[in-house]
Motif scaffolding. Structure first.
Motif, PDB file in Angstrom:
ATOM      1  N   UNK A 230      31.827  46.691  30.847  1.00  0.00           N
ATOM      2  CA  UNK A 230      31.586  47.170  32.204  1.00  0.00           C
ATOM      3  C   UNK A 230      31.838  46.060  33.221  1.00  0.00           C
ATOM      4  N   UNK A 231      31.369  44.847  32.905  1.00  0.00           N
ATOM      5  CA  UNK A 231      31.581  43.703  33.801  1.00  0.00           C
ATOM      6  C   UNK A 231      33.070  43.358  33.893  1.00  0.00           C
ATOM      7  N   UNK A 232      33.782  43.439  32.769  1.00  0.00           N
ATOM      8  CA  UNK A 232      35.216  43.163  32.781  1.00  0.00           C
ATOM      9  C   UNK A 232      35.968  44.177  33.639  1.00  0.00           C
ATOM     10  N   UNK A 233      35.561  45.442  33.556  1.00  0.00           N
ATOM     11  CA  UNK A 233      36.205  46.475  34.378  1.00  0.00           C
ATOM     12  C   UNK A 233      35.952  46.232  35.860  1.00  0.00           C
ATOM     13  N   UNK A 234      34.735  45.803  36.189  1.00  0.00           N
ATOM     14  CA  UNK A 234      34.415  45.496  37.586  1.00  0.00           C
ATOM     15  C   UNK A 234      35.277  44.347  38.094  1.00  0.00           C
ATOM     16  N   UNK A 235      35.409  43.292  37.282  1.00  0.00           N
ATOM     17  CA  UNK A 235      36.215  42.145  37.681  1.00  0.00           C
ATOM     18  C   UNK A 235      37.683  42.533  37.839  1.00  0.00           C
ATOM     19  N   UNK A 236      38.180  43.364  36.937  1.00  0.00           N
ATOM     20  CA  UNK A 236      39.562  43.827  37.023  1.00  0.00           C
ATOM     21  C   UNK A 236      39.780  44.647  38.289  1.00  0.00           C
ATOM     22  N   UNK A 237      38.816  45.519  38.597  1.00  0.00           N
ATOM     23  CA  UNK A 237      38.915  46.350  39.796  1.00  0.00           C
ATOM     24  C   UNK A 237      38.883  45.488  41.053  1.00  0.00           C
ATOM     25  N   UNK A 243      44.375  42.140  45.376  1.00  0.00           N
ATOM     26  CA  UNK A 243      45.838  42.130  45.372  1.00  0.00           C
ATOM     27  C   UNK A 243      46.384  43.175  46.339  1.00  0.00           C
ATOM     28  N   UNK A 244      45.784  44.363  46.304  1.00  0.00           N
ATOM     29  CA  UNK A 244      46.227  45.427  47.216  1.00  0.00           C
ATOM     30  C   UNK A 244      45.993  45.050  48.675  1.00  0.00           C
ATOM     31  N   UNK A 249      48.069  43.376  53.897  1.00  0.00           N
ATOM     32  CA  UNK A 249      48.071  42.425  55.010  1.00  0.00           C
ATOM     33  C   UNK A 249      49.483  41.884  55.250  1.00  0.00           C
ATOM     34  N   UNK A 250      50.208  41.646  54.148  1.00  0.00           N
ATOM     35  CA  UNK A 250      51.582  41.154  54.270  1.00  0.00           C
ATOM     36  C   UNK A 250      52.452  42.166  55.007  1.00  0.00           C
ATOM     37  N   UNK A 251      52.295  43.438  54.663  1.00  0.00           N
ATOM     38  CA  UNK A 251      53.070  44.476  55.329  1.00  0.00           C
ATOM     39  C   UNK A 251      52.687  44.592  56.801  1.00  0.00           C
ATOM     40  N   UNK A 252      51.397  44.459  57.081  1.00  0.00           N
ATOM     41  CA  UNK A 252      50.948  44.511  58.480  1.00  0.00           C
ATOM     42  C   UNK A 252      51.509  43.342  59.277  1.00  0.00           C
ATOM     43  N   UNK A 253      51.587  42.161  58.623  1.00  0.00           N
ATOM     44  CA  UNK A 253      52.154  40.996  59.308  1.00  0.00           C
ATOM     45  C   UNK A 253      53.625  41.233  59.636  1.00  0.00           C
TER      46      UNK A 253
END
Length: 313
Positions: A230-237, A243-244, A249-253
């Motif tokens: 469960x903790x690993x899934x939270x960290x992955x999320x 990343x998203x 932010x890059x696209x907005x820039x």
């Protein structure tokens, strides 16, 4: 699942499970006036062969606390005749069938069990779970199982249930082994195992350096394993969200830059241009969008090539 009456053999849900193979004697069952085999009272143990031990373990698993509440077919069978199930039915269970189909061998093996879980009918054609050992309440049992369930990883994906069971026989008495599989039924190399007591589960988990052949084993209580996943899934999320956010932010820039200059762009377009269209007309249209450097166009043509220094929004 195939019905036991069919030619195909049927296997109940679950895995082959261990129990201790020990001794039975004979005693009159006053409740139904049938002679049944019960726990020996004289304390004299009979020598049990490896095959008889496997037979006892397998049948006691079928009627045990872990499998019986989940086994729809077997629960239906025990309702038909005061708990008795014919050996003719039992030998159609796959794992028992692979051990033996000989009633005499089965009866002699069960006659040496000390567990007291099963009774054999006087005519030696039927068996049942002893009424003196009723099933525990399901919720109570489920909670008890939870604290003595262990996750073990490190088995080869080619390992069989019998090989895994043999390894656990050397490391502590267990009630159930669940081989974890993919959606394609491929063994993952890990199992959930239920020990017979919390003490034996703790002893196993705390044993250092456990190995299966040459493989180092990963061992956790099942609850600890789920908490870790469960903790690993939270960290992955969280990492995925970051990343998203970075990409957004890059696209907005990029969008925020009002004018971005591109040099030496070549534009080509075609269409139904009127015959009177000339270079000046094209220049006038595109000059509002950038500095026109060159126009390749002949009056009456349907295509135009333009080299232009354009400012894009």
């Amino acid at each position: 699942l195939s019905h036991p009456g069919a030619k195909r053999f049927w296997e109940p849900r679950g895995s082959a499970m261990p129990g201790d193979g020990h001794t039975l004697g004979w005693k009159e069952d006053v409740s139904n006036s049938k002679e049944v085999t019960k726990m020996a009272e004289n304390g004299v143990a009979q020598e049990i062969t490896p095959l008889e031990k496997k037979i006892c373990e397998q049948i006691e698993y079928y009627f045990g606390d872990h499998n019986l509440p989940r086994d729809k077919f077997l629960k239906e069978q025990i309702k038909l005749d005061d708990g008795w199930v014919p050996l003719e039915t039992m030998i159609k269970f796959n794992r028992l069938n692979r051990l033996t189909t000989d009633f005499t061998v089965i009866v002699e093996g069960l006659g040496k069990s000390k567990s007291g879980l099963l009774e054999i009918s006087g005519d030696k054609t039927k068996i049942r779970r002893s009424p003196s050992k009723p099933l525990p309440e399901f919720e109570e049992y489920k909670n008890a199982v939870k604290i003595r369930s262990v996750y073990v990883k490190g088995f080869p994906t080619s390992a069989t249930l019998d090989e895994i069971k043999g390894w656990f026989d050397e490391n502590g008495p267990v009630e159930n082994i669940q081989m974890r599989r993919t959606l394609q039924r491929q063994f993952k190399g890990s199992v959930f195992v239920v020990f017979d007591s919390i003490d034996s589960a703790k002893t196993f988990v705390e044993t250092p350096g456990l190995k299966y052949k040459d493989n180092d084993m990963i061992v956790l209580f099942k609850e600890a394993y789920f908490a870790k996943k469960s903790e690993e899934r939270k960290q992955h999320k969280t990492a995925k969200n970051k990343k998203n956010e970075k990409e957004q932010k890059h696209m907005e820039d990029l969008d925020g830059k009002s004018f971005k200059e591109k040099n030496g762009c070549l534009l080509k377009f075609a269409g139904d241009l009127v015959d009177q269209t000339c270079r000046e007309d094209i220049h006038e249209i595109f000059s509002n969008h950038g500095e026109i450097q060159w126009i390749d166009f002949i009056r009456g043509a349907k295509e135009v090539n333009i080299t232009v220094k354009i400012l894009f929004r």
